[in-house]
Design a protein around this motif. Structure first.
Motif, PDB file in Angstrom:
ATOM      1  N   ASP A   1      38.533  31.760 -40.558  1.00  0.00           N
ATOM      2  CA  ASP A   1      39.276  32.159 -39.371  1.00  0.00           C
ATOM      3  C   ASP A   1      38.362  31.965 -38.162  1.00  0.00           C
ATOM      4  O   ASP A   1      37.352  32.638 -38.028  1.00  0.00           O
TER       5      ASP A   1
ATOM      6  N   ARG B   1      44.195  33.148 -32.548  1.00  0.00           N
ATOM      7  CA  ARG B   1      43.620  32.334 -33.609  1.00  0.00           C
ATOM      8  C   ARG B   1      43.780  30.833 -33.421  1.00  0.00           C
ATOM      9  O   ARG B   1      42.968  30.063 -33.893  1.00  0.00           O
TER      10      ARG B   1
ATOM     11  N   ASP C   1      49.015  36.298 -31.922  1.00  0.00           N
ATOM     12  CA  ASP C   1      48.346  35.576 -33.005  1.00  0.00           C
ATOM     13  C   ASP C   1      48.062  34.133 -32.599  1.00  0.00           C
ATOM     14  O   ASP C   1      46.984  33.607 -32.834  1.00  0.00           O
TER      15      ASP C   1
ATOM     16  N   LYS D   1      37.437  34.909 -35.973  1.00  0.00           N
ATOM     17  CA  LYS D   1      36.374  35.770 -36.469  1.00  0.00           C
ATOM     18  C   LYS D   1      35.004  35.149 -36.212  1.00  0.00           C
ATOM     19  O   LYS D   1      34.024  35.860 -35.994  1.00  0.00           O
TER      20      LYS D   1
ATOM     21  N   THR E   1      39.517  32.505 -46.651  1.00  0.00           N
ATOM     22  CA  THR E   1      40.193  32.202 -45.398  1.00  0.00           C
ATOM     23  C   THR E   1      39.286  32.078 -44.159  1.00  0.00           C
ATOM     24  O   THR E   1      38.942  33.073 -43.524  1.00  0.00           O
TER      25      THR E   1
END
Lengths: 353, 279
Positions: free
Chosen positions: A79, B238, B234, A82, A77
């Protein structure tokens, strides 16, 4: 220093040792991780899980490790949040990142990727240009699926998908602006080659019409097919790879191939990647036509290398869309990179009302 | 003095640990919410309160949390009441039935609910069989689906504190009431219910606070209008990578939860006073 240690006032000793331990506790993970990942002959590749991971492991990671003697660690995954955290704290643990177009260009705009040397790739062989920091990996095909047993007379185009009188039933679309606005415009009669820049007002008007008939705005990709399998939804936006897996599992799920949205997946190297040299080698390795073909035999996406297309097994090739087909829209990730935030926010607001 | 030193020895390590893993990141979140580019500003907060998206989501979060908390209380209180009445051995066995769903992964349960509550799911199939004609109650991808999923998760959090306060009630009070000729409903409303209120308050507080941070259930079982603050966090973290906004939402959420906790604490203290006098 002439004073014996025992003469140190206890409080000061506690303070000093405490702050040393504190510093050690904060600093230790960073030192440890950067040391281990900087060891020679390693590479950390972030990719998607499930069947996808198996494909990357068999077609790329294992042969790469064999050829270059580099241990490849696969992480599930990708992301971008991150990535941001790693680049921001200068504590980069990942090397290669497998990224969807809009996400990739956002990362590019924010400076999260290393520059690429275009000489590493055969640009004439690729379906899309190599950017300054990303190489196109493959194209994935979005369209809609349905249960062919339940709906033998199925809709074929996006205009059909929007036609709730002719094809009654519940619809499912993605809970995000990219991909959804494009199919709305296709349904509204915008030709594929005049798609960009997107006419946002027109797209939302088209979506307004379908809104009451949408049973679910899907966040999790597996739901795009599972909802059709359980009979919850009649027609759902999804991807060829998902439908192929469902058919192989014996389900009567079919995919409409007439008008598709082709999105591009890219490979990038994180800025400050600990194994940068290996990462560049891996990118070059992944783009070799024979390796592309081997990977696509697993993933059934459209390889970015044109030469690879003929090397793919025939029964896999029937799942691939042709980016040259004028009826298909190839997602314009550059446009999305500039408009993603605003349009996404508007989409969320629109969905809530 | 030595006692103080001892206390420090016992409590110190945990305090230091908590300081590191909670306060430091929390400080970072607060700092991120106030720091745009290179300067300090409240821009994220003003932007949030002007945003329709945020205001609606905030409202939905309150609505869902309070409804889910009250729903769990209505379902959990009778369970606790029953558990308090049976023998200790039976209670231990029944407790397992409360604990099994409590230990099951929330993700697994959510996917299971899509099978149960679906258009042609088990519940609708059963209802159709009962009615003798096809029934399609919409229970999935709407508020009802979110409520079912959330109360399923929250009921144990009501059962535990309420049971604890029910068990703490002095048995002789019941005997005294019976001797004085009180009927069961009267005993319940005059003794059981008032004395279980601290447990109820704890249950309502913890379930409401927990609900405020729910993420998986609204995403999997909810409709387009069931977006909660955590889903919005979220989205900003993201999708748009706007950590400024995401942090600001986090700080606001924390603020609301803190105020709620302080409020209930006050309420409990206030409620405790006359009761002790009466007993």
């Amino acid at each position: 220093m002439s004073k014996p240690v025992t003469a140190l006032p206890r409080r000061r000793f506690l303070q000093a040792s405490g702050s040393t331990m504190l510093a050690a506790a904060i600093g230790a993970p960073m030192i440890l991780t950067s040391k281990t990942s900087r060891a020679a002959g390693r590479l950390v590749v972030v990719s998607w899980g499930g069947n996808y991971r198996v494909g990357v492991e068999e077609a790329l990671a294992k042969p790469f490790a064999k050829e270059f003697g580099v241990e490849v660690i696969l992480i599930d995954t990708p992301d971008l949040a991150k990535v941001k955290a790693q680049v921001m704290t200068k504590n980069v643990e990942w090397d290669v990142f497998d990224v969807v177009g809009p996400m990739g260009f956002t990362g590019s705009k924010n400076g999260y990727w290393e520059q690429l040397d275009p000489a590493l790739f055969d640009s004439k062989d690729l379906i899309a240009p190599v950017t300054k920091d990303m190489v196109p990996f493959y194209g994935f095909t979005g369209g809609f699926c349905y249960d062919s047993k339940k709906h033998p007379e199925a809709p074929k185009t996006w205009a059909d998908f929007w036609d709730v009188k002719k094809f009654p039933g519940r619809r499912a679309l993605r809970n995000r602006a990219s991909e959804t606005l494009e199919v709305a415009l296709l349904a509204d009669g915008v030709p594929a080659d005049k798609m960009y820049p997107l006419d946002i007002e027109r797209a939302f008007k088209a979506l307004d019409r379908l809104k009451p008939h949408v049973g679910k705005w899907v966040d999790q990709t597996p739901q795009t097919v599972s909802l059709v399998q359980t009979g919850e939804i009649d027609y759902s936006y999804t991807y060829t790879t998902r439908v192929k897996a469902a058919q192989e599992a014996g389900q009567t799920i079919d995919f409409a191939f007439d008008e598709n949205l082709i999105g591009l997946e890219y490979l990038a190297v994180l800025k400050g990647a600990p194994n940068k040299t290996n990462a560049m080698k891996f990118l070059q390795f992944a783009m070799r036509p024979e390796n592309q073909a081997a990977l696509m035999n697993h993933l059934a996406n459209t390889p970015a290398s044109k030469k690879a297309l003929e090397m793919v097994k025939p029964d896999v090739r029937k799942w691939m869309s042709n980016p040259g087909n004028p009826k298909h829209v190839v997602s314009n990730d550059m446009w999305w990179a500039d408009h993603y935030d605003d349009v996404s926010r508007r989409f969320k607001e629109w969905a809530l009302t | 003095m030595t006692q103080k030193k001892d206390a420090l020895l016992y409590v110190g390590p945990a305090t230091l640990f908590l300081f590191l893993v909670i306060l430091v990141p929390l400080g970072f979140v607060a700092w991120t919410s106030l720091h745009t580019g290179d300067s300090w500003s409240f821009a994220a907060y003003t932007q949030l309160f002007e945003s329709v998206l945020f205001r609606r989501t905030l409202w939905t979060t309150f609505e869902i949390s309070i409804l889910a908390s009250l729903g769990s209380l209505l379902l959990g209180y009778p369970v606790a009441l029953h558990l308090a009445r049976v023998s200790a051995r039976k209670r231990a066995i029944y407790m397992v039935l409360v604990l099994i769903p409590f230990w099951t992964s929330i993700l697994v349960k959510s996917f299971a609910f899509t099978v149960l509550l679906g258009r042609s799911g088990m519940v609708n199939t059963f209802l159709s069989w009962l009615a003798g004609s096809p029934v399609e109650v919409p229970m999935l991808f709407n508020r009802l689906g979110v409520m079912v999923g959330m109360t399923n998760y929250l009921v144990p959090f009501v059962v535990f504190p309420v049971l604890a306060s029910l068990l703490a009630i002095d048995r002789s009070l019941y005997q005294a009431a019976e001797i004085m000729g009180a009927k069961p409903p009267r005993i319940f409303f005059r003794i059981t219910l008032p004395l279980s209120l601290p447990g109820v308050a704890a249950a309502v507080l913890s379930t409401t606070v927990m609900s405020m941070g729910f993420f998986v259930i609204p995403a999997l079982l909810g409709g387009r209008q069931d977006v909660m603050l955590s889903n919005l966090v979220d989205f900003y973290t993201r999708e748009t990578l706007d950590w400024n906004m995401a942090s600001a939402i986090g700080v606001i959420l924390l603020g609301i939860v803190t105020i709620a906790a302080l409020g209930v604490d006050r309420l409990q203290k206030f409620g405790a006073r006359p009761r002790t006098a009466a007993v």
